[in-house]
Motif scaffolding. Structure first.
Motif, short mmCIF file in Angstrom:
data_model
loop_
_atom_site.label_atom_id
_atom_site.label_comp_id
_atom_site.label_asym_id
_atom_site.label_seq_id
_atom_site.Cartn_x
_atom_site.Cartn_y
_atom_site.Cartn_z
N ALA A 111 180.01 84.59 148.47
CA ALA A 111 179.31 84.28 149.73
C ALA A 111 177.93 84.94 149.76
O ALA A 111 176.94 84.33 150.18
N ARG A 112 177.88 86.19 149.30
CA ARG A 112 176.61 86.93 149.32
C ARG A 112 175.61 86.33 148.34
O ARG A 112 174.43 86.13 148.68
N GLN A 113 176.06 86.03 147.13
CA GLN A 113 175.14 85.57 146.10
C GLN A 113 174.65 84.14 146.34
O GLN A 113 173.57 83.77 145.88
N THR A 114 175.45 83.33 147.02
CA THR A 114 175.05 81.93 147.26
C THR A 114 174.47 81.73 148.66
O THR A 114 174.03 80.62 148.98
N GLY A 115 174.47 82.79 149.48
CA GLY A 115 174.01 82.62 150.86
C GLY A 115 174.90 81.66 151.62
O GLY A 115 174.40 80.81 152.37
N LEU A 116 176.20 81.77 151.43
CA LEU A 116 177.15 80.83 152.03
C LEU A 116 177.01 80.79 153.55
O LEU A 116 177.07 81.82 154.22
N ALA A 117 176.84 79.61 154.09
CA ALA A 117 176.72 79.43 155.53
C ALA A 117 178.09 79.54 156.19
O ALA A 117 179.09 79.08 155.62
N ASP A 118 178.12 80.14 157.38
CA ASP A 118 179.35 80.24 158.17
C ASP A 118 180.47 80.88 157.36
O ASP A 118 181.56 80.33 157.20
N ARG A 119 180.19 82.08 156.86
CA ARG A 119 181.11 82.77 155.97
C ARG A 119 182.51 82.94 156.58
O ARG A 119 183.52 82.73 155.92
N ASP A 120 182.57 83.33 157.84
CA ASP A 120 183.87 83.60 158.47
C ASP A 120 184.72 82.34 158.56
O ASP A 120 185.95 82.38 158.37
N THR A 121 184.07 81.20 158.84
CA THR A 121 184.81 79.94 158.91
C THR A 121 185.38 79.57 157.55
O THR A 121 186.54 79.15 157.43
N VAL A 122 184.56 79.73 156.52
CA VAL A 122 185.02 79.40 155.17
C VAL A 122 186.13 80.35 154.73
O VAL A 122 187.10 79.94 154.10
N ARG A 123 186.01 81.64 155.10
CA ARG A 123 187.07 82.58 154.76
C ARG A 123 188.38 82.16 155.41
O ARG A 123 189.46 82.24 154.80
N ALA A 124 188.31 81.70 156.64
CA ALA A 124 189.51 81.23 157.33
C ALA A 124 190.11 80.01 156.64
O ALA A 124 191.34 79.87 156.54
N ILE A 125 189.25 79.14 156.12
CA ILE A 125 189.73 77.96 155.39
C ILE A 125 190.47 78.41 154.13
O ILE A 125 191.55 77.90 153.80
N VAL A 126 189.89 79.37 153.41
CA VAL A 126 190.53 79.88 152.20
C VAL A 126 191.89 80.48 152.53
O VAL A 126 192.90 80.21 151.86
N ASN A 127 191.94 81.30 153.59
CA ASN A 127 193.21 81.95 153.95
C ASN A 127 194.27 80.93 154.37
O ASN A 127 195.46 81.13 154.11
N ARG A 128 193.83 79.84 154.99
CA ARG A 128 194.77 78.82 155.44
C ARG A 128 195.35 78.04 154.26
O ARG A 128 196.51 77.62 154.30
#
Length: 433
Positions: free
Chosen positions: A81-98
């Motif tokens: 997330a840091r190296q790519t400047g991932l937008a909406d990091r928390d939302t994507v993290r939630a998707i991964v966890n789901r």
């Protein structure tokens, strides 16, 4: 970047193109490497990539703690997330966890019955049907017929789900020649393995090579150069910050000699750090833990003229075959390490006293992070901008690191090694024996 853009630049897209579109449902892919090279990181990168593409991932961590595997996922996701400047990091993290379930077990046993029960647990009771199954820690040792039957049953279970199956295997070889067949422990199961990847540590990266591509006779010459710790494409997004990984994710590279090397090994054991000891025929390490016995061809990689060594270290050494092999084994300790820690004595000419000085010289030559604890000055020094700079107690930040030094270890040197591990990983896992 947005989530889909991050997926598009993943090295896994290159892999998919190289293996004609991907692994495929019901097929078995194996990631092979020596211990401590990055097999777990590759599995987790596969898990992250698939979860970010909305595919359910079941990660079976055999003989591991849930917190350890979760820490790997968190660290590699945060780095991505840091190296790519991932937008909406928390939302994507939630998707991964789901879309990802980690099933950690206290032992390394996995039978077809156990796999079926685990799948049923999540499909029937949690509404979670994996499209990807990752297995880390499976023991390939044992009767070949029994293991072949198990692998066949694992593939059948994946096929019923329409899932891809990825496993790791600790490889017995340091390298694989171009066009070579699979080596143990995978050679006996070549008909069951659909895709085989081999991770080969280089001086400042890991090369991932394709050894088997389904039933194709011609295998792509794909060579991906990956970051040693994250398994991202090397240089993809510049320098990265140290990963906040648990001690179990790190591996000490050593020669197991008396003194500093044995103390580094003992510290690794107390803190739960992995350990590899490089040796060769005719040598018995004082600390023989996870020994890699280097053959003549492997030793040859580190061959160097004694005249060259003496000219760089400004002193004479024994010109014997045994000492030459010691220097060659030091090359293996340093060449694939991310950073090097030495305990010894610094000389006025900026070299390190004794044969240990060759490890420091190689680290400087390869551009590795280099830290030396000087037992006379009782302080740590870092090699920076062509000079030794006194520094506070350093931390271990690379997952493969070399620890070496003098045979004449003082109490201060012993305390410095303990201080290094404490600063890096916190208190030891178990009291010192």
């Amino acid at each position: 970047m947005y989530r889909k853009e991050v997926n598009e630049i993943s090295p896994l897209r290159i892999l998919e193109r190289s293996i004609h579109g991907g692994l495929g449902p019901g097929n078995l892919g194996v990631v092979m490497a020596r211990a401590g090279v990055g097999k777990t990181a590759v599995l987790i990168q596969i898990g992250l990539d698939e979860a970010m593409r909305d595919r359910d991932v079941l990660h079976l961590a055999l003989g591991q703690q849930l917190e350890h595997v979760q820490a790997w996922y968190d660290a590699l996701f945060d780095d991505l997330a840091r190296q790519t400047g991932l937008a909406d990091r928390d939302t994507v993290r939630a998707i991964v966890n789901r879309h990802r379930v980690i099933h950690a077990t206290g032992d390394a046993a996995l039978t077809p019955e156990r796999l079926e029960k685990t799948i049923d647990l999540y499909t029937k009771h949690a509404g979670f049907t994996p499209g990807v199954i990752l297995v880390d820690g499976y023991s390939w040792a044992g009767p070949i017929a029994q293991r072949a039957a198990e692998l066949g049953a694992f593939k059948a279970a994946a096929r019923r789900l329409g899932a891809e199956l990825w496993m790791v295997a600790t490889h017995g070889e340091a390298t694989q020649p171009e066009g070579a067949a699979l080596a143990p422990p995978c050679a006996a199961f070549i008909e069951l393995i659909d895709v085989a990847l081999f991770l080969e540590p280089e001086r400042d990266h890991v090369t991932i090579r394709l050894l088997k591509d389904h039933g194709h006779d011609q295998v792509s010459s794909m060579h991906l150069n990956l970051d040693c710790d994250t398994m991202r494409l090397r240089g993809e997004h510049g320098e990265r910050e140290p990963l906040p990984l648990p001690a179990e994710a790190f591996t000490l590279l050593s020669g197991g000699a008396p003194g500093a090397e044995s103390e580094f090994g003992a510290a690794a054991e107390r803190w739960g750090v992995g350990e590899i000891t490089f040796s060769f025929a005719g040598r018995t390490p004082a600390r023989a833990h996870s020994v890699v016995q280097l053959d003549d061809a492997q030793l040859e990689l580190g061959r160097v003229s004694m005249t060259y060594v003496e000219s760089h270290l400004h002193r004479s050494f024994p010109r014997t075959p045994a000492f030459q092999k010691v220097l060659q084994s030091i090359w293996h300790q340093v060449a694939t390490a991310g950073e090097v820690f030495v305990v010894g004595v610094m000389q006025p000419d900026k070299t390190i006293k004794g044969g240990t000085g060759w490890a420091a010289e190689l680290a400087r030559h390869f551009g590795k992070g280099l830290f030396v604890y000087d037992q006379e000055r009782r302080s740590w020094f870092a090699w920076q901008n062509g000079e030794w700079q006194e520094t506070p107690a350093p931390r271990i930040t690379r997952t493969r690191f070399a620890g070496t030094g003098t045979r004449f270890l003082t109490d201060e040197g012993r305390a410095a090694i303990a201080q290094l591990f404490t600063a890096s990983f916190g208190p030891p896992r178990a009291p010192r024996a």
